[in-house]
Design an enzyme around this catalytic site. Structure first.
Site, PDB file in Angstrom:
ATOM      1  CG  ASP A  38      -0.406   3.920   0.103  1.00  0.00           C
ATOM      2  OD1 ASP A  38      -0.689   5.066  -0.290  1.00  0.00           O
ATOM      3  OD2 ASP A  38      -1.087   2.913  -0.163  1.00  0.00           O
ATOM      4  CB  SER A  85      -8.757   6.869  10.303  1.00  0.00           C
ATOM      5  OG  SER A  85      -9.106   7.807   9.321  1.00  0.00           O
ATOM      6  CE  LYS A 118      -5.683   0.125   6.914  1.00  0.00           C
ATOM      7  NZ  LYS A 118      -5.510   0.688   5.561  1.00  0.00           N
ATOM      8  CE  LYS A 323      -0.914   0.347   6.391  1.00  0.00           C
ATOM      9  NZ  LYS A 323      -0.671   1.767   6.348  1.00  0.00           N
ATOM     10  CB  CYS A 417      17.567  -9.382 -32.868  1.00  0.00           C
ATOM     11  SG  CYS A 417      18.066 -10.389 -31.435  1.00  0.00           S
TER      12      CYS A 417
END
Length: 718
Positions: A38, A85, A118, A323, A417
Site C-alpha cells: 500500500d 473514494s 479508516k 493516513k 540443535c
C-alpha cells in the site's frame, strides 16, 4: 516493492507510472493480489499527481488520480448514489490545510467533525429491503460495482435481517481480523492454495471468490447509512438530515456492526486540534487492535455542511483520510537463522533485504516456528509481506506468491540443535533442544537473576559465565548452594564481593513465589502471568498439583496454554525439589489457596473468587466497622498506570506498580477501556490519559494513588 518511488521526470516515465498503478489497482480489486504494498502504491500515485499538477495538458485518461479506487474494475450493478473514494492527507499541516479549504467551501468554520478509524478492507454496499439483506455490491468504479451477494451469510457483523423492517443501504468495510486471517490461511493452504499475503488482500479475494471448496469468515463494519429509491419517504428524509455520528448510532440500532464496540469508536470533535488529538490516540492504539487500520477518517458531521461542501468526481470534499505510516511492506527473504533461546526453544528468524517501516529499518523478523514456515510455504528469495506496528516485533506474514520467478529455494530445517549439536525435540510446533535450559544455561541464569525475577544484585552475565565455565553451576538451584570458598576461587572475586553476592543470594531465597515462577521461565508465562498463577494457588505445592482444568481457572490461561504449563512444571519437578531443599521460598505472601470446590464451577466465578482471595491476606480478619473491607482499596477495579511516577511511587518500576495494584486487590492493565476503573496519570501521560477523559474514567495523580494504597506501600516489593 522496497525500491523508493522516484519523482517523475518526463512523459515516458509518467506513462509508465500510470500503467504500473492501474495494473496494481486492477490486480488488487480482481483477486486481492498486487505487486505493490500500500505504501509503495500511495507514493506512486502521489508522484503521478505531482507530475499532473505541473503538466495539466498531458494527463492520461487512464490516470488513477481522477478515478474512484484508483481505477478499480468496473461492475454491472449501478450505485444509486456514487460510492466515492477519499482524498488523503499525511501530516497535521496537510490536515489543517484541508480544514481551511473546507471552511471556504461551506462559508464558515466547521464546528463539528466525526472522527473514526479508516478500516483496512474492501468497501461494499449492503442493500436491505424491508429489513432483509438482498444484495451486496463492491465499490467498483464508484458508479457501479460487482454483485458479491454470494458472500451473504459469511460476513460477521452484517446481519441477514435487521432489527426493523426498513429499506436502506448500509455502506461499510469488509475485512479480516487477525484471527480470521490466520484461520483463512490455515484453511487455504490445507486446500493446496498459496497463503494470502495480508488481511486486506485476503478479504478482497475471498469476498469475490465464487467457486471455492471452502468458506472463511470475514467481518463487516458499517460507516454509512442512506436511503434507497424505494425507502419510505419520511424515513428517507430523516436519514438525509442526520448528522453522520447520529446515523452511526442508528446503524448500530439496526443490528449492524460498527466501531462503537471497539477500542477505537467513532467520536466527534469541535476543532481541528481536537481532531488531531484523537488521531494521535487512535494511532497509539493501532498496534493492539485485532483488525487493521491504515488511517483515520475525518468528516464534516452535519448534513448541511456536507451538502454545502459537495463532492468531486472521485471524492467528497467534506471528508478526508488522515493516513498513518505503513505497517506492512514487501521485501525479500534472504536467509533464515536458527537461534536457541534461554529455555532451549529453537526459533527461526528471517534475514530480510532492509526495508523501512514506520521510520525503522527492518532487517530481521520473526518466523514463529518450523510448522509456520511450512504452512506459509516460505522460500528463500521470496518476496514477503512484513508487518510491524508500534513496538511489536516485525513478523513475516506470507510470501507474495505471484511474484515468484522459480529461482526461490527451499528453507532447510536444522537436524540437530544449532547451538550444542544435541537432538531436537520436535514433538510440539516450537522445536526445542534436547538439553532444554542447559543448552543456553548462561542466558537462563542471567534471566533468573534479573531485576524482575529474583533480583540478585552482583550476579550479572559476566559473573554467570564465570560460574558456568568453572563448573560451579549447572542449573538455577546450584546458585543457592554456592560456598564462600567456591566463589573466592574465581578470578576478580575478593572477600567483599563474595560476601555481597552470598548475601544477595540469601535475600533472593526469600522472594515471593511469583518471582520464583518467573525465574523458572516456564514457556507461555511472564512476569504478569507468574503473579496471577502465584496469587491464585498461593503455594508451589498447589501449583504443581494443578491439572490443566485447574490451571485454566487462572485469568488469562486458556485451553491451549494450560496443558503446556502443566507439562513444563512436571518437567521442572527435579529442579523445583532442589530449590526447595536449598531453602528457596515457595509461597506467595497475602494469597490464599483456592477452594477445591470452586475448581468445579464456572471459570468466571472462580476468577472472581480468586481475586478476592488474593487480596484477603492483606487485610486483618474481622475488620471493624469503618476499616478497609476485605479485598483491599482496589477490590474489583482494573487500573492502568501511565506516565512517570513521582513522590512515594517514584522508586517503583512498572512491574512493581502492577504488583502494588494486585496487593491492593485490583488488576493491572496496559490499555484503557470502558472496563477501566482508574487511571493513574503521572508526568508525561499522553494518549491513555486522553482516552480515560473521553470515556469518563476516573483519573488519579501519583500522590492521590499513593494515599489510596498507603497501607500496601509499606509492604516489601516482591
Amino acid at each position: 516493492m522496497t525500491t523508493p518511488v522516484a519523482a517523475i521526470v518526463d512523459a515516458p516515465a509518467y506513462a509508465q507510472a500510470v500503467e504500473d498503478a492501474v495494473k496494481a489497482s486492477a490486480a488488487y480489486y480482481t483477486g486481492g493480489t498486487s505487486p505493490m504494498d500500500d505504501d509503495t502504491y500511495d507514493r506512486l500515485v502521489r508522484a503521478i499527481t505531482a507530475w499532473e499538477d505541473g503538466h495539466p495538458d498531458q494527463v492520461l485518461p487512464d490516470s488513477p488520480t481522477g478515478k474512484v479506487a484508483g481505477g478499480a474494475v468496473e461492475g454491472d450493478v449501478p450505485h444509486t448514489v456514487a460510492m466515492l473514494s477519499l482524498d488523503n492527507v499525511f501530516s497535521p499541516d496537510g490536515f489543517t490545510a484541508w480544514t481551511a479549504s473546507l471552511a471556504r467551501r461551506v462559508g464558515h468554520e466547521v464546528e463539528r467533525f466525526s472522527v473514526e478509524p479508516k478500516l483496512d478492507g474492501l468497501a461494499v454496499a449492503a442493500r436491505y429491503t424491508r429489513g432483509r439483506l438482498e444484495r451486496l455490491i463492491t465499490r467498483g468504479d464508484g458508479t457501479a460495482g460487482e454483485d458479491v451477494s454470494h458472500a451473504i451469510g459469511t460476513v460477521e457483523g452484517l446481519p441477514e435481517v435487521l432489527t426493523e423492517p426498513v429499506t436502506v443501504e448500509v455502506r461499510g468495510e469488509v475485512l479480516m481480523t487477525t484471527a480470521q486471517f490466520e484461520h483463512a490461511n490455515e484453511v487455504r493452504t490445507a486446500h493446496g492454495g498459496q497463503p494470502f499475503a495480508n488481511p486486506r488482500g485476503a478479504s478482497a479475494g475471498t469476498l469475490r471468490a465464487r467457486e471455492r471448496a471452502y468458506t472463511v469468515p470475514m467481518t463487516f463494519f458499517g460507516y454509512g447509512l442512506l436511503p434507497l429509491p424505494d425507502t419510505d419517504p419520511e424515513l428517507a428524509g430523516r436519514l438525509r438530515e442526520l448528522p453522520h455520528s447520529a446515523s452511526m448510532v442508528r446503524t448500530a440500532e439496526l443490528g449492524v456492526n460498527t466501531t462503537a464496540g471497539t477500542a477505537v469508536p467513532g467520536t466527534t470533535a469541535g476543532t481541528a486540534e481536537q481532531v488531531l488529538a484523537r488521531v494521535r490516540e487512535i494511532a497509539a492504539l493501532r498496534a493492539a487492535l485485532p483488525f487493521g487500520i491504515d488511517g483515520i477518517v475525518v468528516k464534516a458531521d452535519l448534513a448541511a455542511d456536507q451538502r454545502a461542501a459537495g463532492s468531486g468526481s472521485r471524492a467528497p470534499r467534506w471528508a478526508v483520510a488522515y493516513k498513518l505510516p505503513a505497517v506492512e511492506k514487501i521485501t525479500r527473504l534472504l536467509e533464515v537463522e536458527w537461534n536457541v533461546g534461554r529455555t532451549g526453544v529453537i526459533a527461526p528468524r528471517a534475514v530480510l533485504e532492509p526495508v523501512v517501516i514506520d521510520g525503522a529499518t527492518i532487517t530481521y523478523a520473526t518466523l514463529h516456528n518450523p510448522a509456520d514456515i511450512t504452512r506459509r510455504d516460505l522460500r528463500l528469495g521470496d518476496h514477503v509481506m512484513v508487518h510491524r506496528a508500534g513496538d511489536v516485533i516485525p513478523r513475516v506474514e506470507a510470501p507474495v506468491a505471484h511474484l515468484r520467478t522459480g529461482a526461490e529455494r527451499r528453507i532447510v530445517f536444522p537436524e540437530v540443535c544449532p547451538r550444542c549439536g544435541s537432538a531436537i525435540d520436535t514433538g510440539e510446533q516450537r522445536w526445542r533442544c534436547g538439553n532444554g535450559r542447559n543448552c543456553h544455561l548462561v542466558a537462563s541464569l542471567s534471566y533468573a537473576a534479573g531485576r524482575d525475577q529474583l533480583d540478585v544484585e552482583g550476579l550479572g552475565r559476566t559473573r554467570v559465565v564465570q560460574l558456568v565455565e568453572a563448573g560451579l553451576v549447572t542449573d538455577l538451584a546450584d546458585l543457592f548452594t554456592l560456598t564462600r570458598d567456591q566463589l573466592l576461587s574465581l578470578d576478580r572475586m575478593g572477600g567483599t564481593s563474595t560476601d555481597n553476592l552470598l548475601a544477595a543470594l540469601g535475600t533472593a531465597k526469600g522472594r515471593p513465589l511469583s518471582r520464583v515462577l518467573c525465574a523458572l521461565g516456564v514457556r507461555g508465562t511472564g512476569r504478569s502471568m507468574s503473579r496471577r498463577i502465584a496469587r491464585h494457588f498461593a503455594t508451589m505445592d498447589h501449583v504443581r498439583a494443578a491439572d490443566s482444568t485447574a490451571m485454566q481457572q487462572v485469568d488469562g490461561i486458556g485451553t491451549e496454554k494450560a496443558p503446556s504449563i502443566v507439562a513444563e512444571l512436571a518437567e521442572l519437578a527435579p529442579l523445583i525439589d532442589r530449590l526447595v531443599a536449598a531453602g528457596v521460598n515457595m509461597t506467595e505472601p497475602g494469597a490464599t489457596p483456592p477452594d477445591p470446590a470452586a475448581a468445579d464451577g464456572p471459570t468466571g466465578a472462580s476468577e472472581g473468587s480468586q481475586d478476592m482471595q488474593g487480596a484477603k491476606g492483606t487485610q486483618s480478619a474481622g475488620s471493624a466497622e469503618g476499616q478497609e473491607p476485605a479485598g483491599g482499596p482496589l477490590a474489583g477495579m482494573t487500573v492502568v498506570v501511565t506516565g512517570a511516577m513521582t513522590g512515594a511511587l517514584e522508586r517503583l518500576g512498572r512491574n512493581e506498580m502492577n504488583e502494588l495494584i494486585e496487593r491492593a486487590g485490583g488488576r493491572s492493565s496496559s490499555s484503557v477501556s470502558k472496563k477501566t476503573a482508574l487511571v493513574v496519570a503521572g508526568e508525561g501521560a499522553g494518549s491513555k490519559r486522553a482516552r480515560a477523559e473521553s470515556l469518563g474514567v476516573r483519573l488519579a495523580t501519583p500522590d492521590e494513588f499513593a494515599a489510596l494504597v498507603a497501607d500496601h506501600l509499606g509492604q516489601p516489593v516482591s
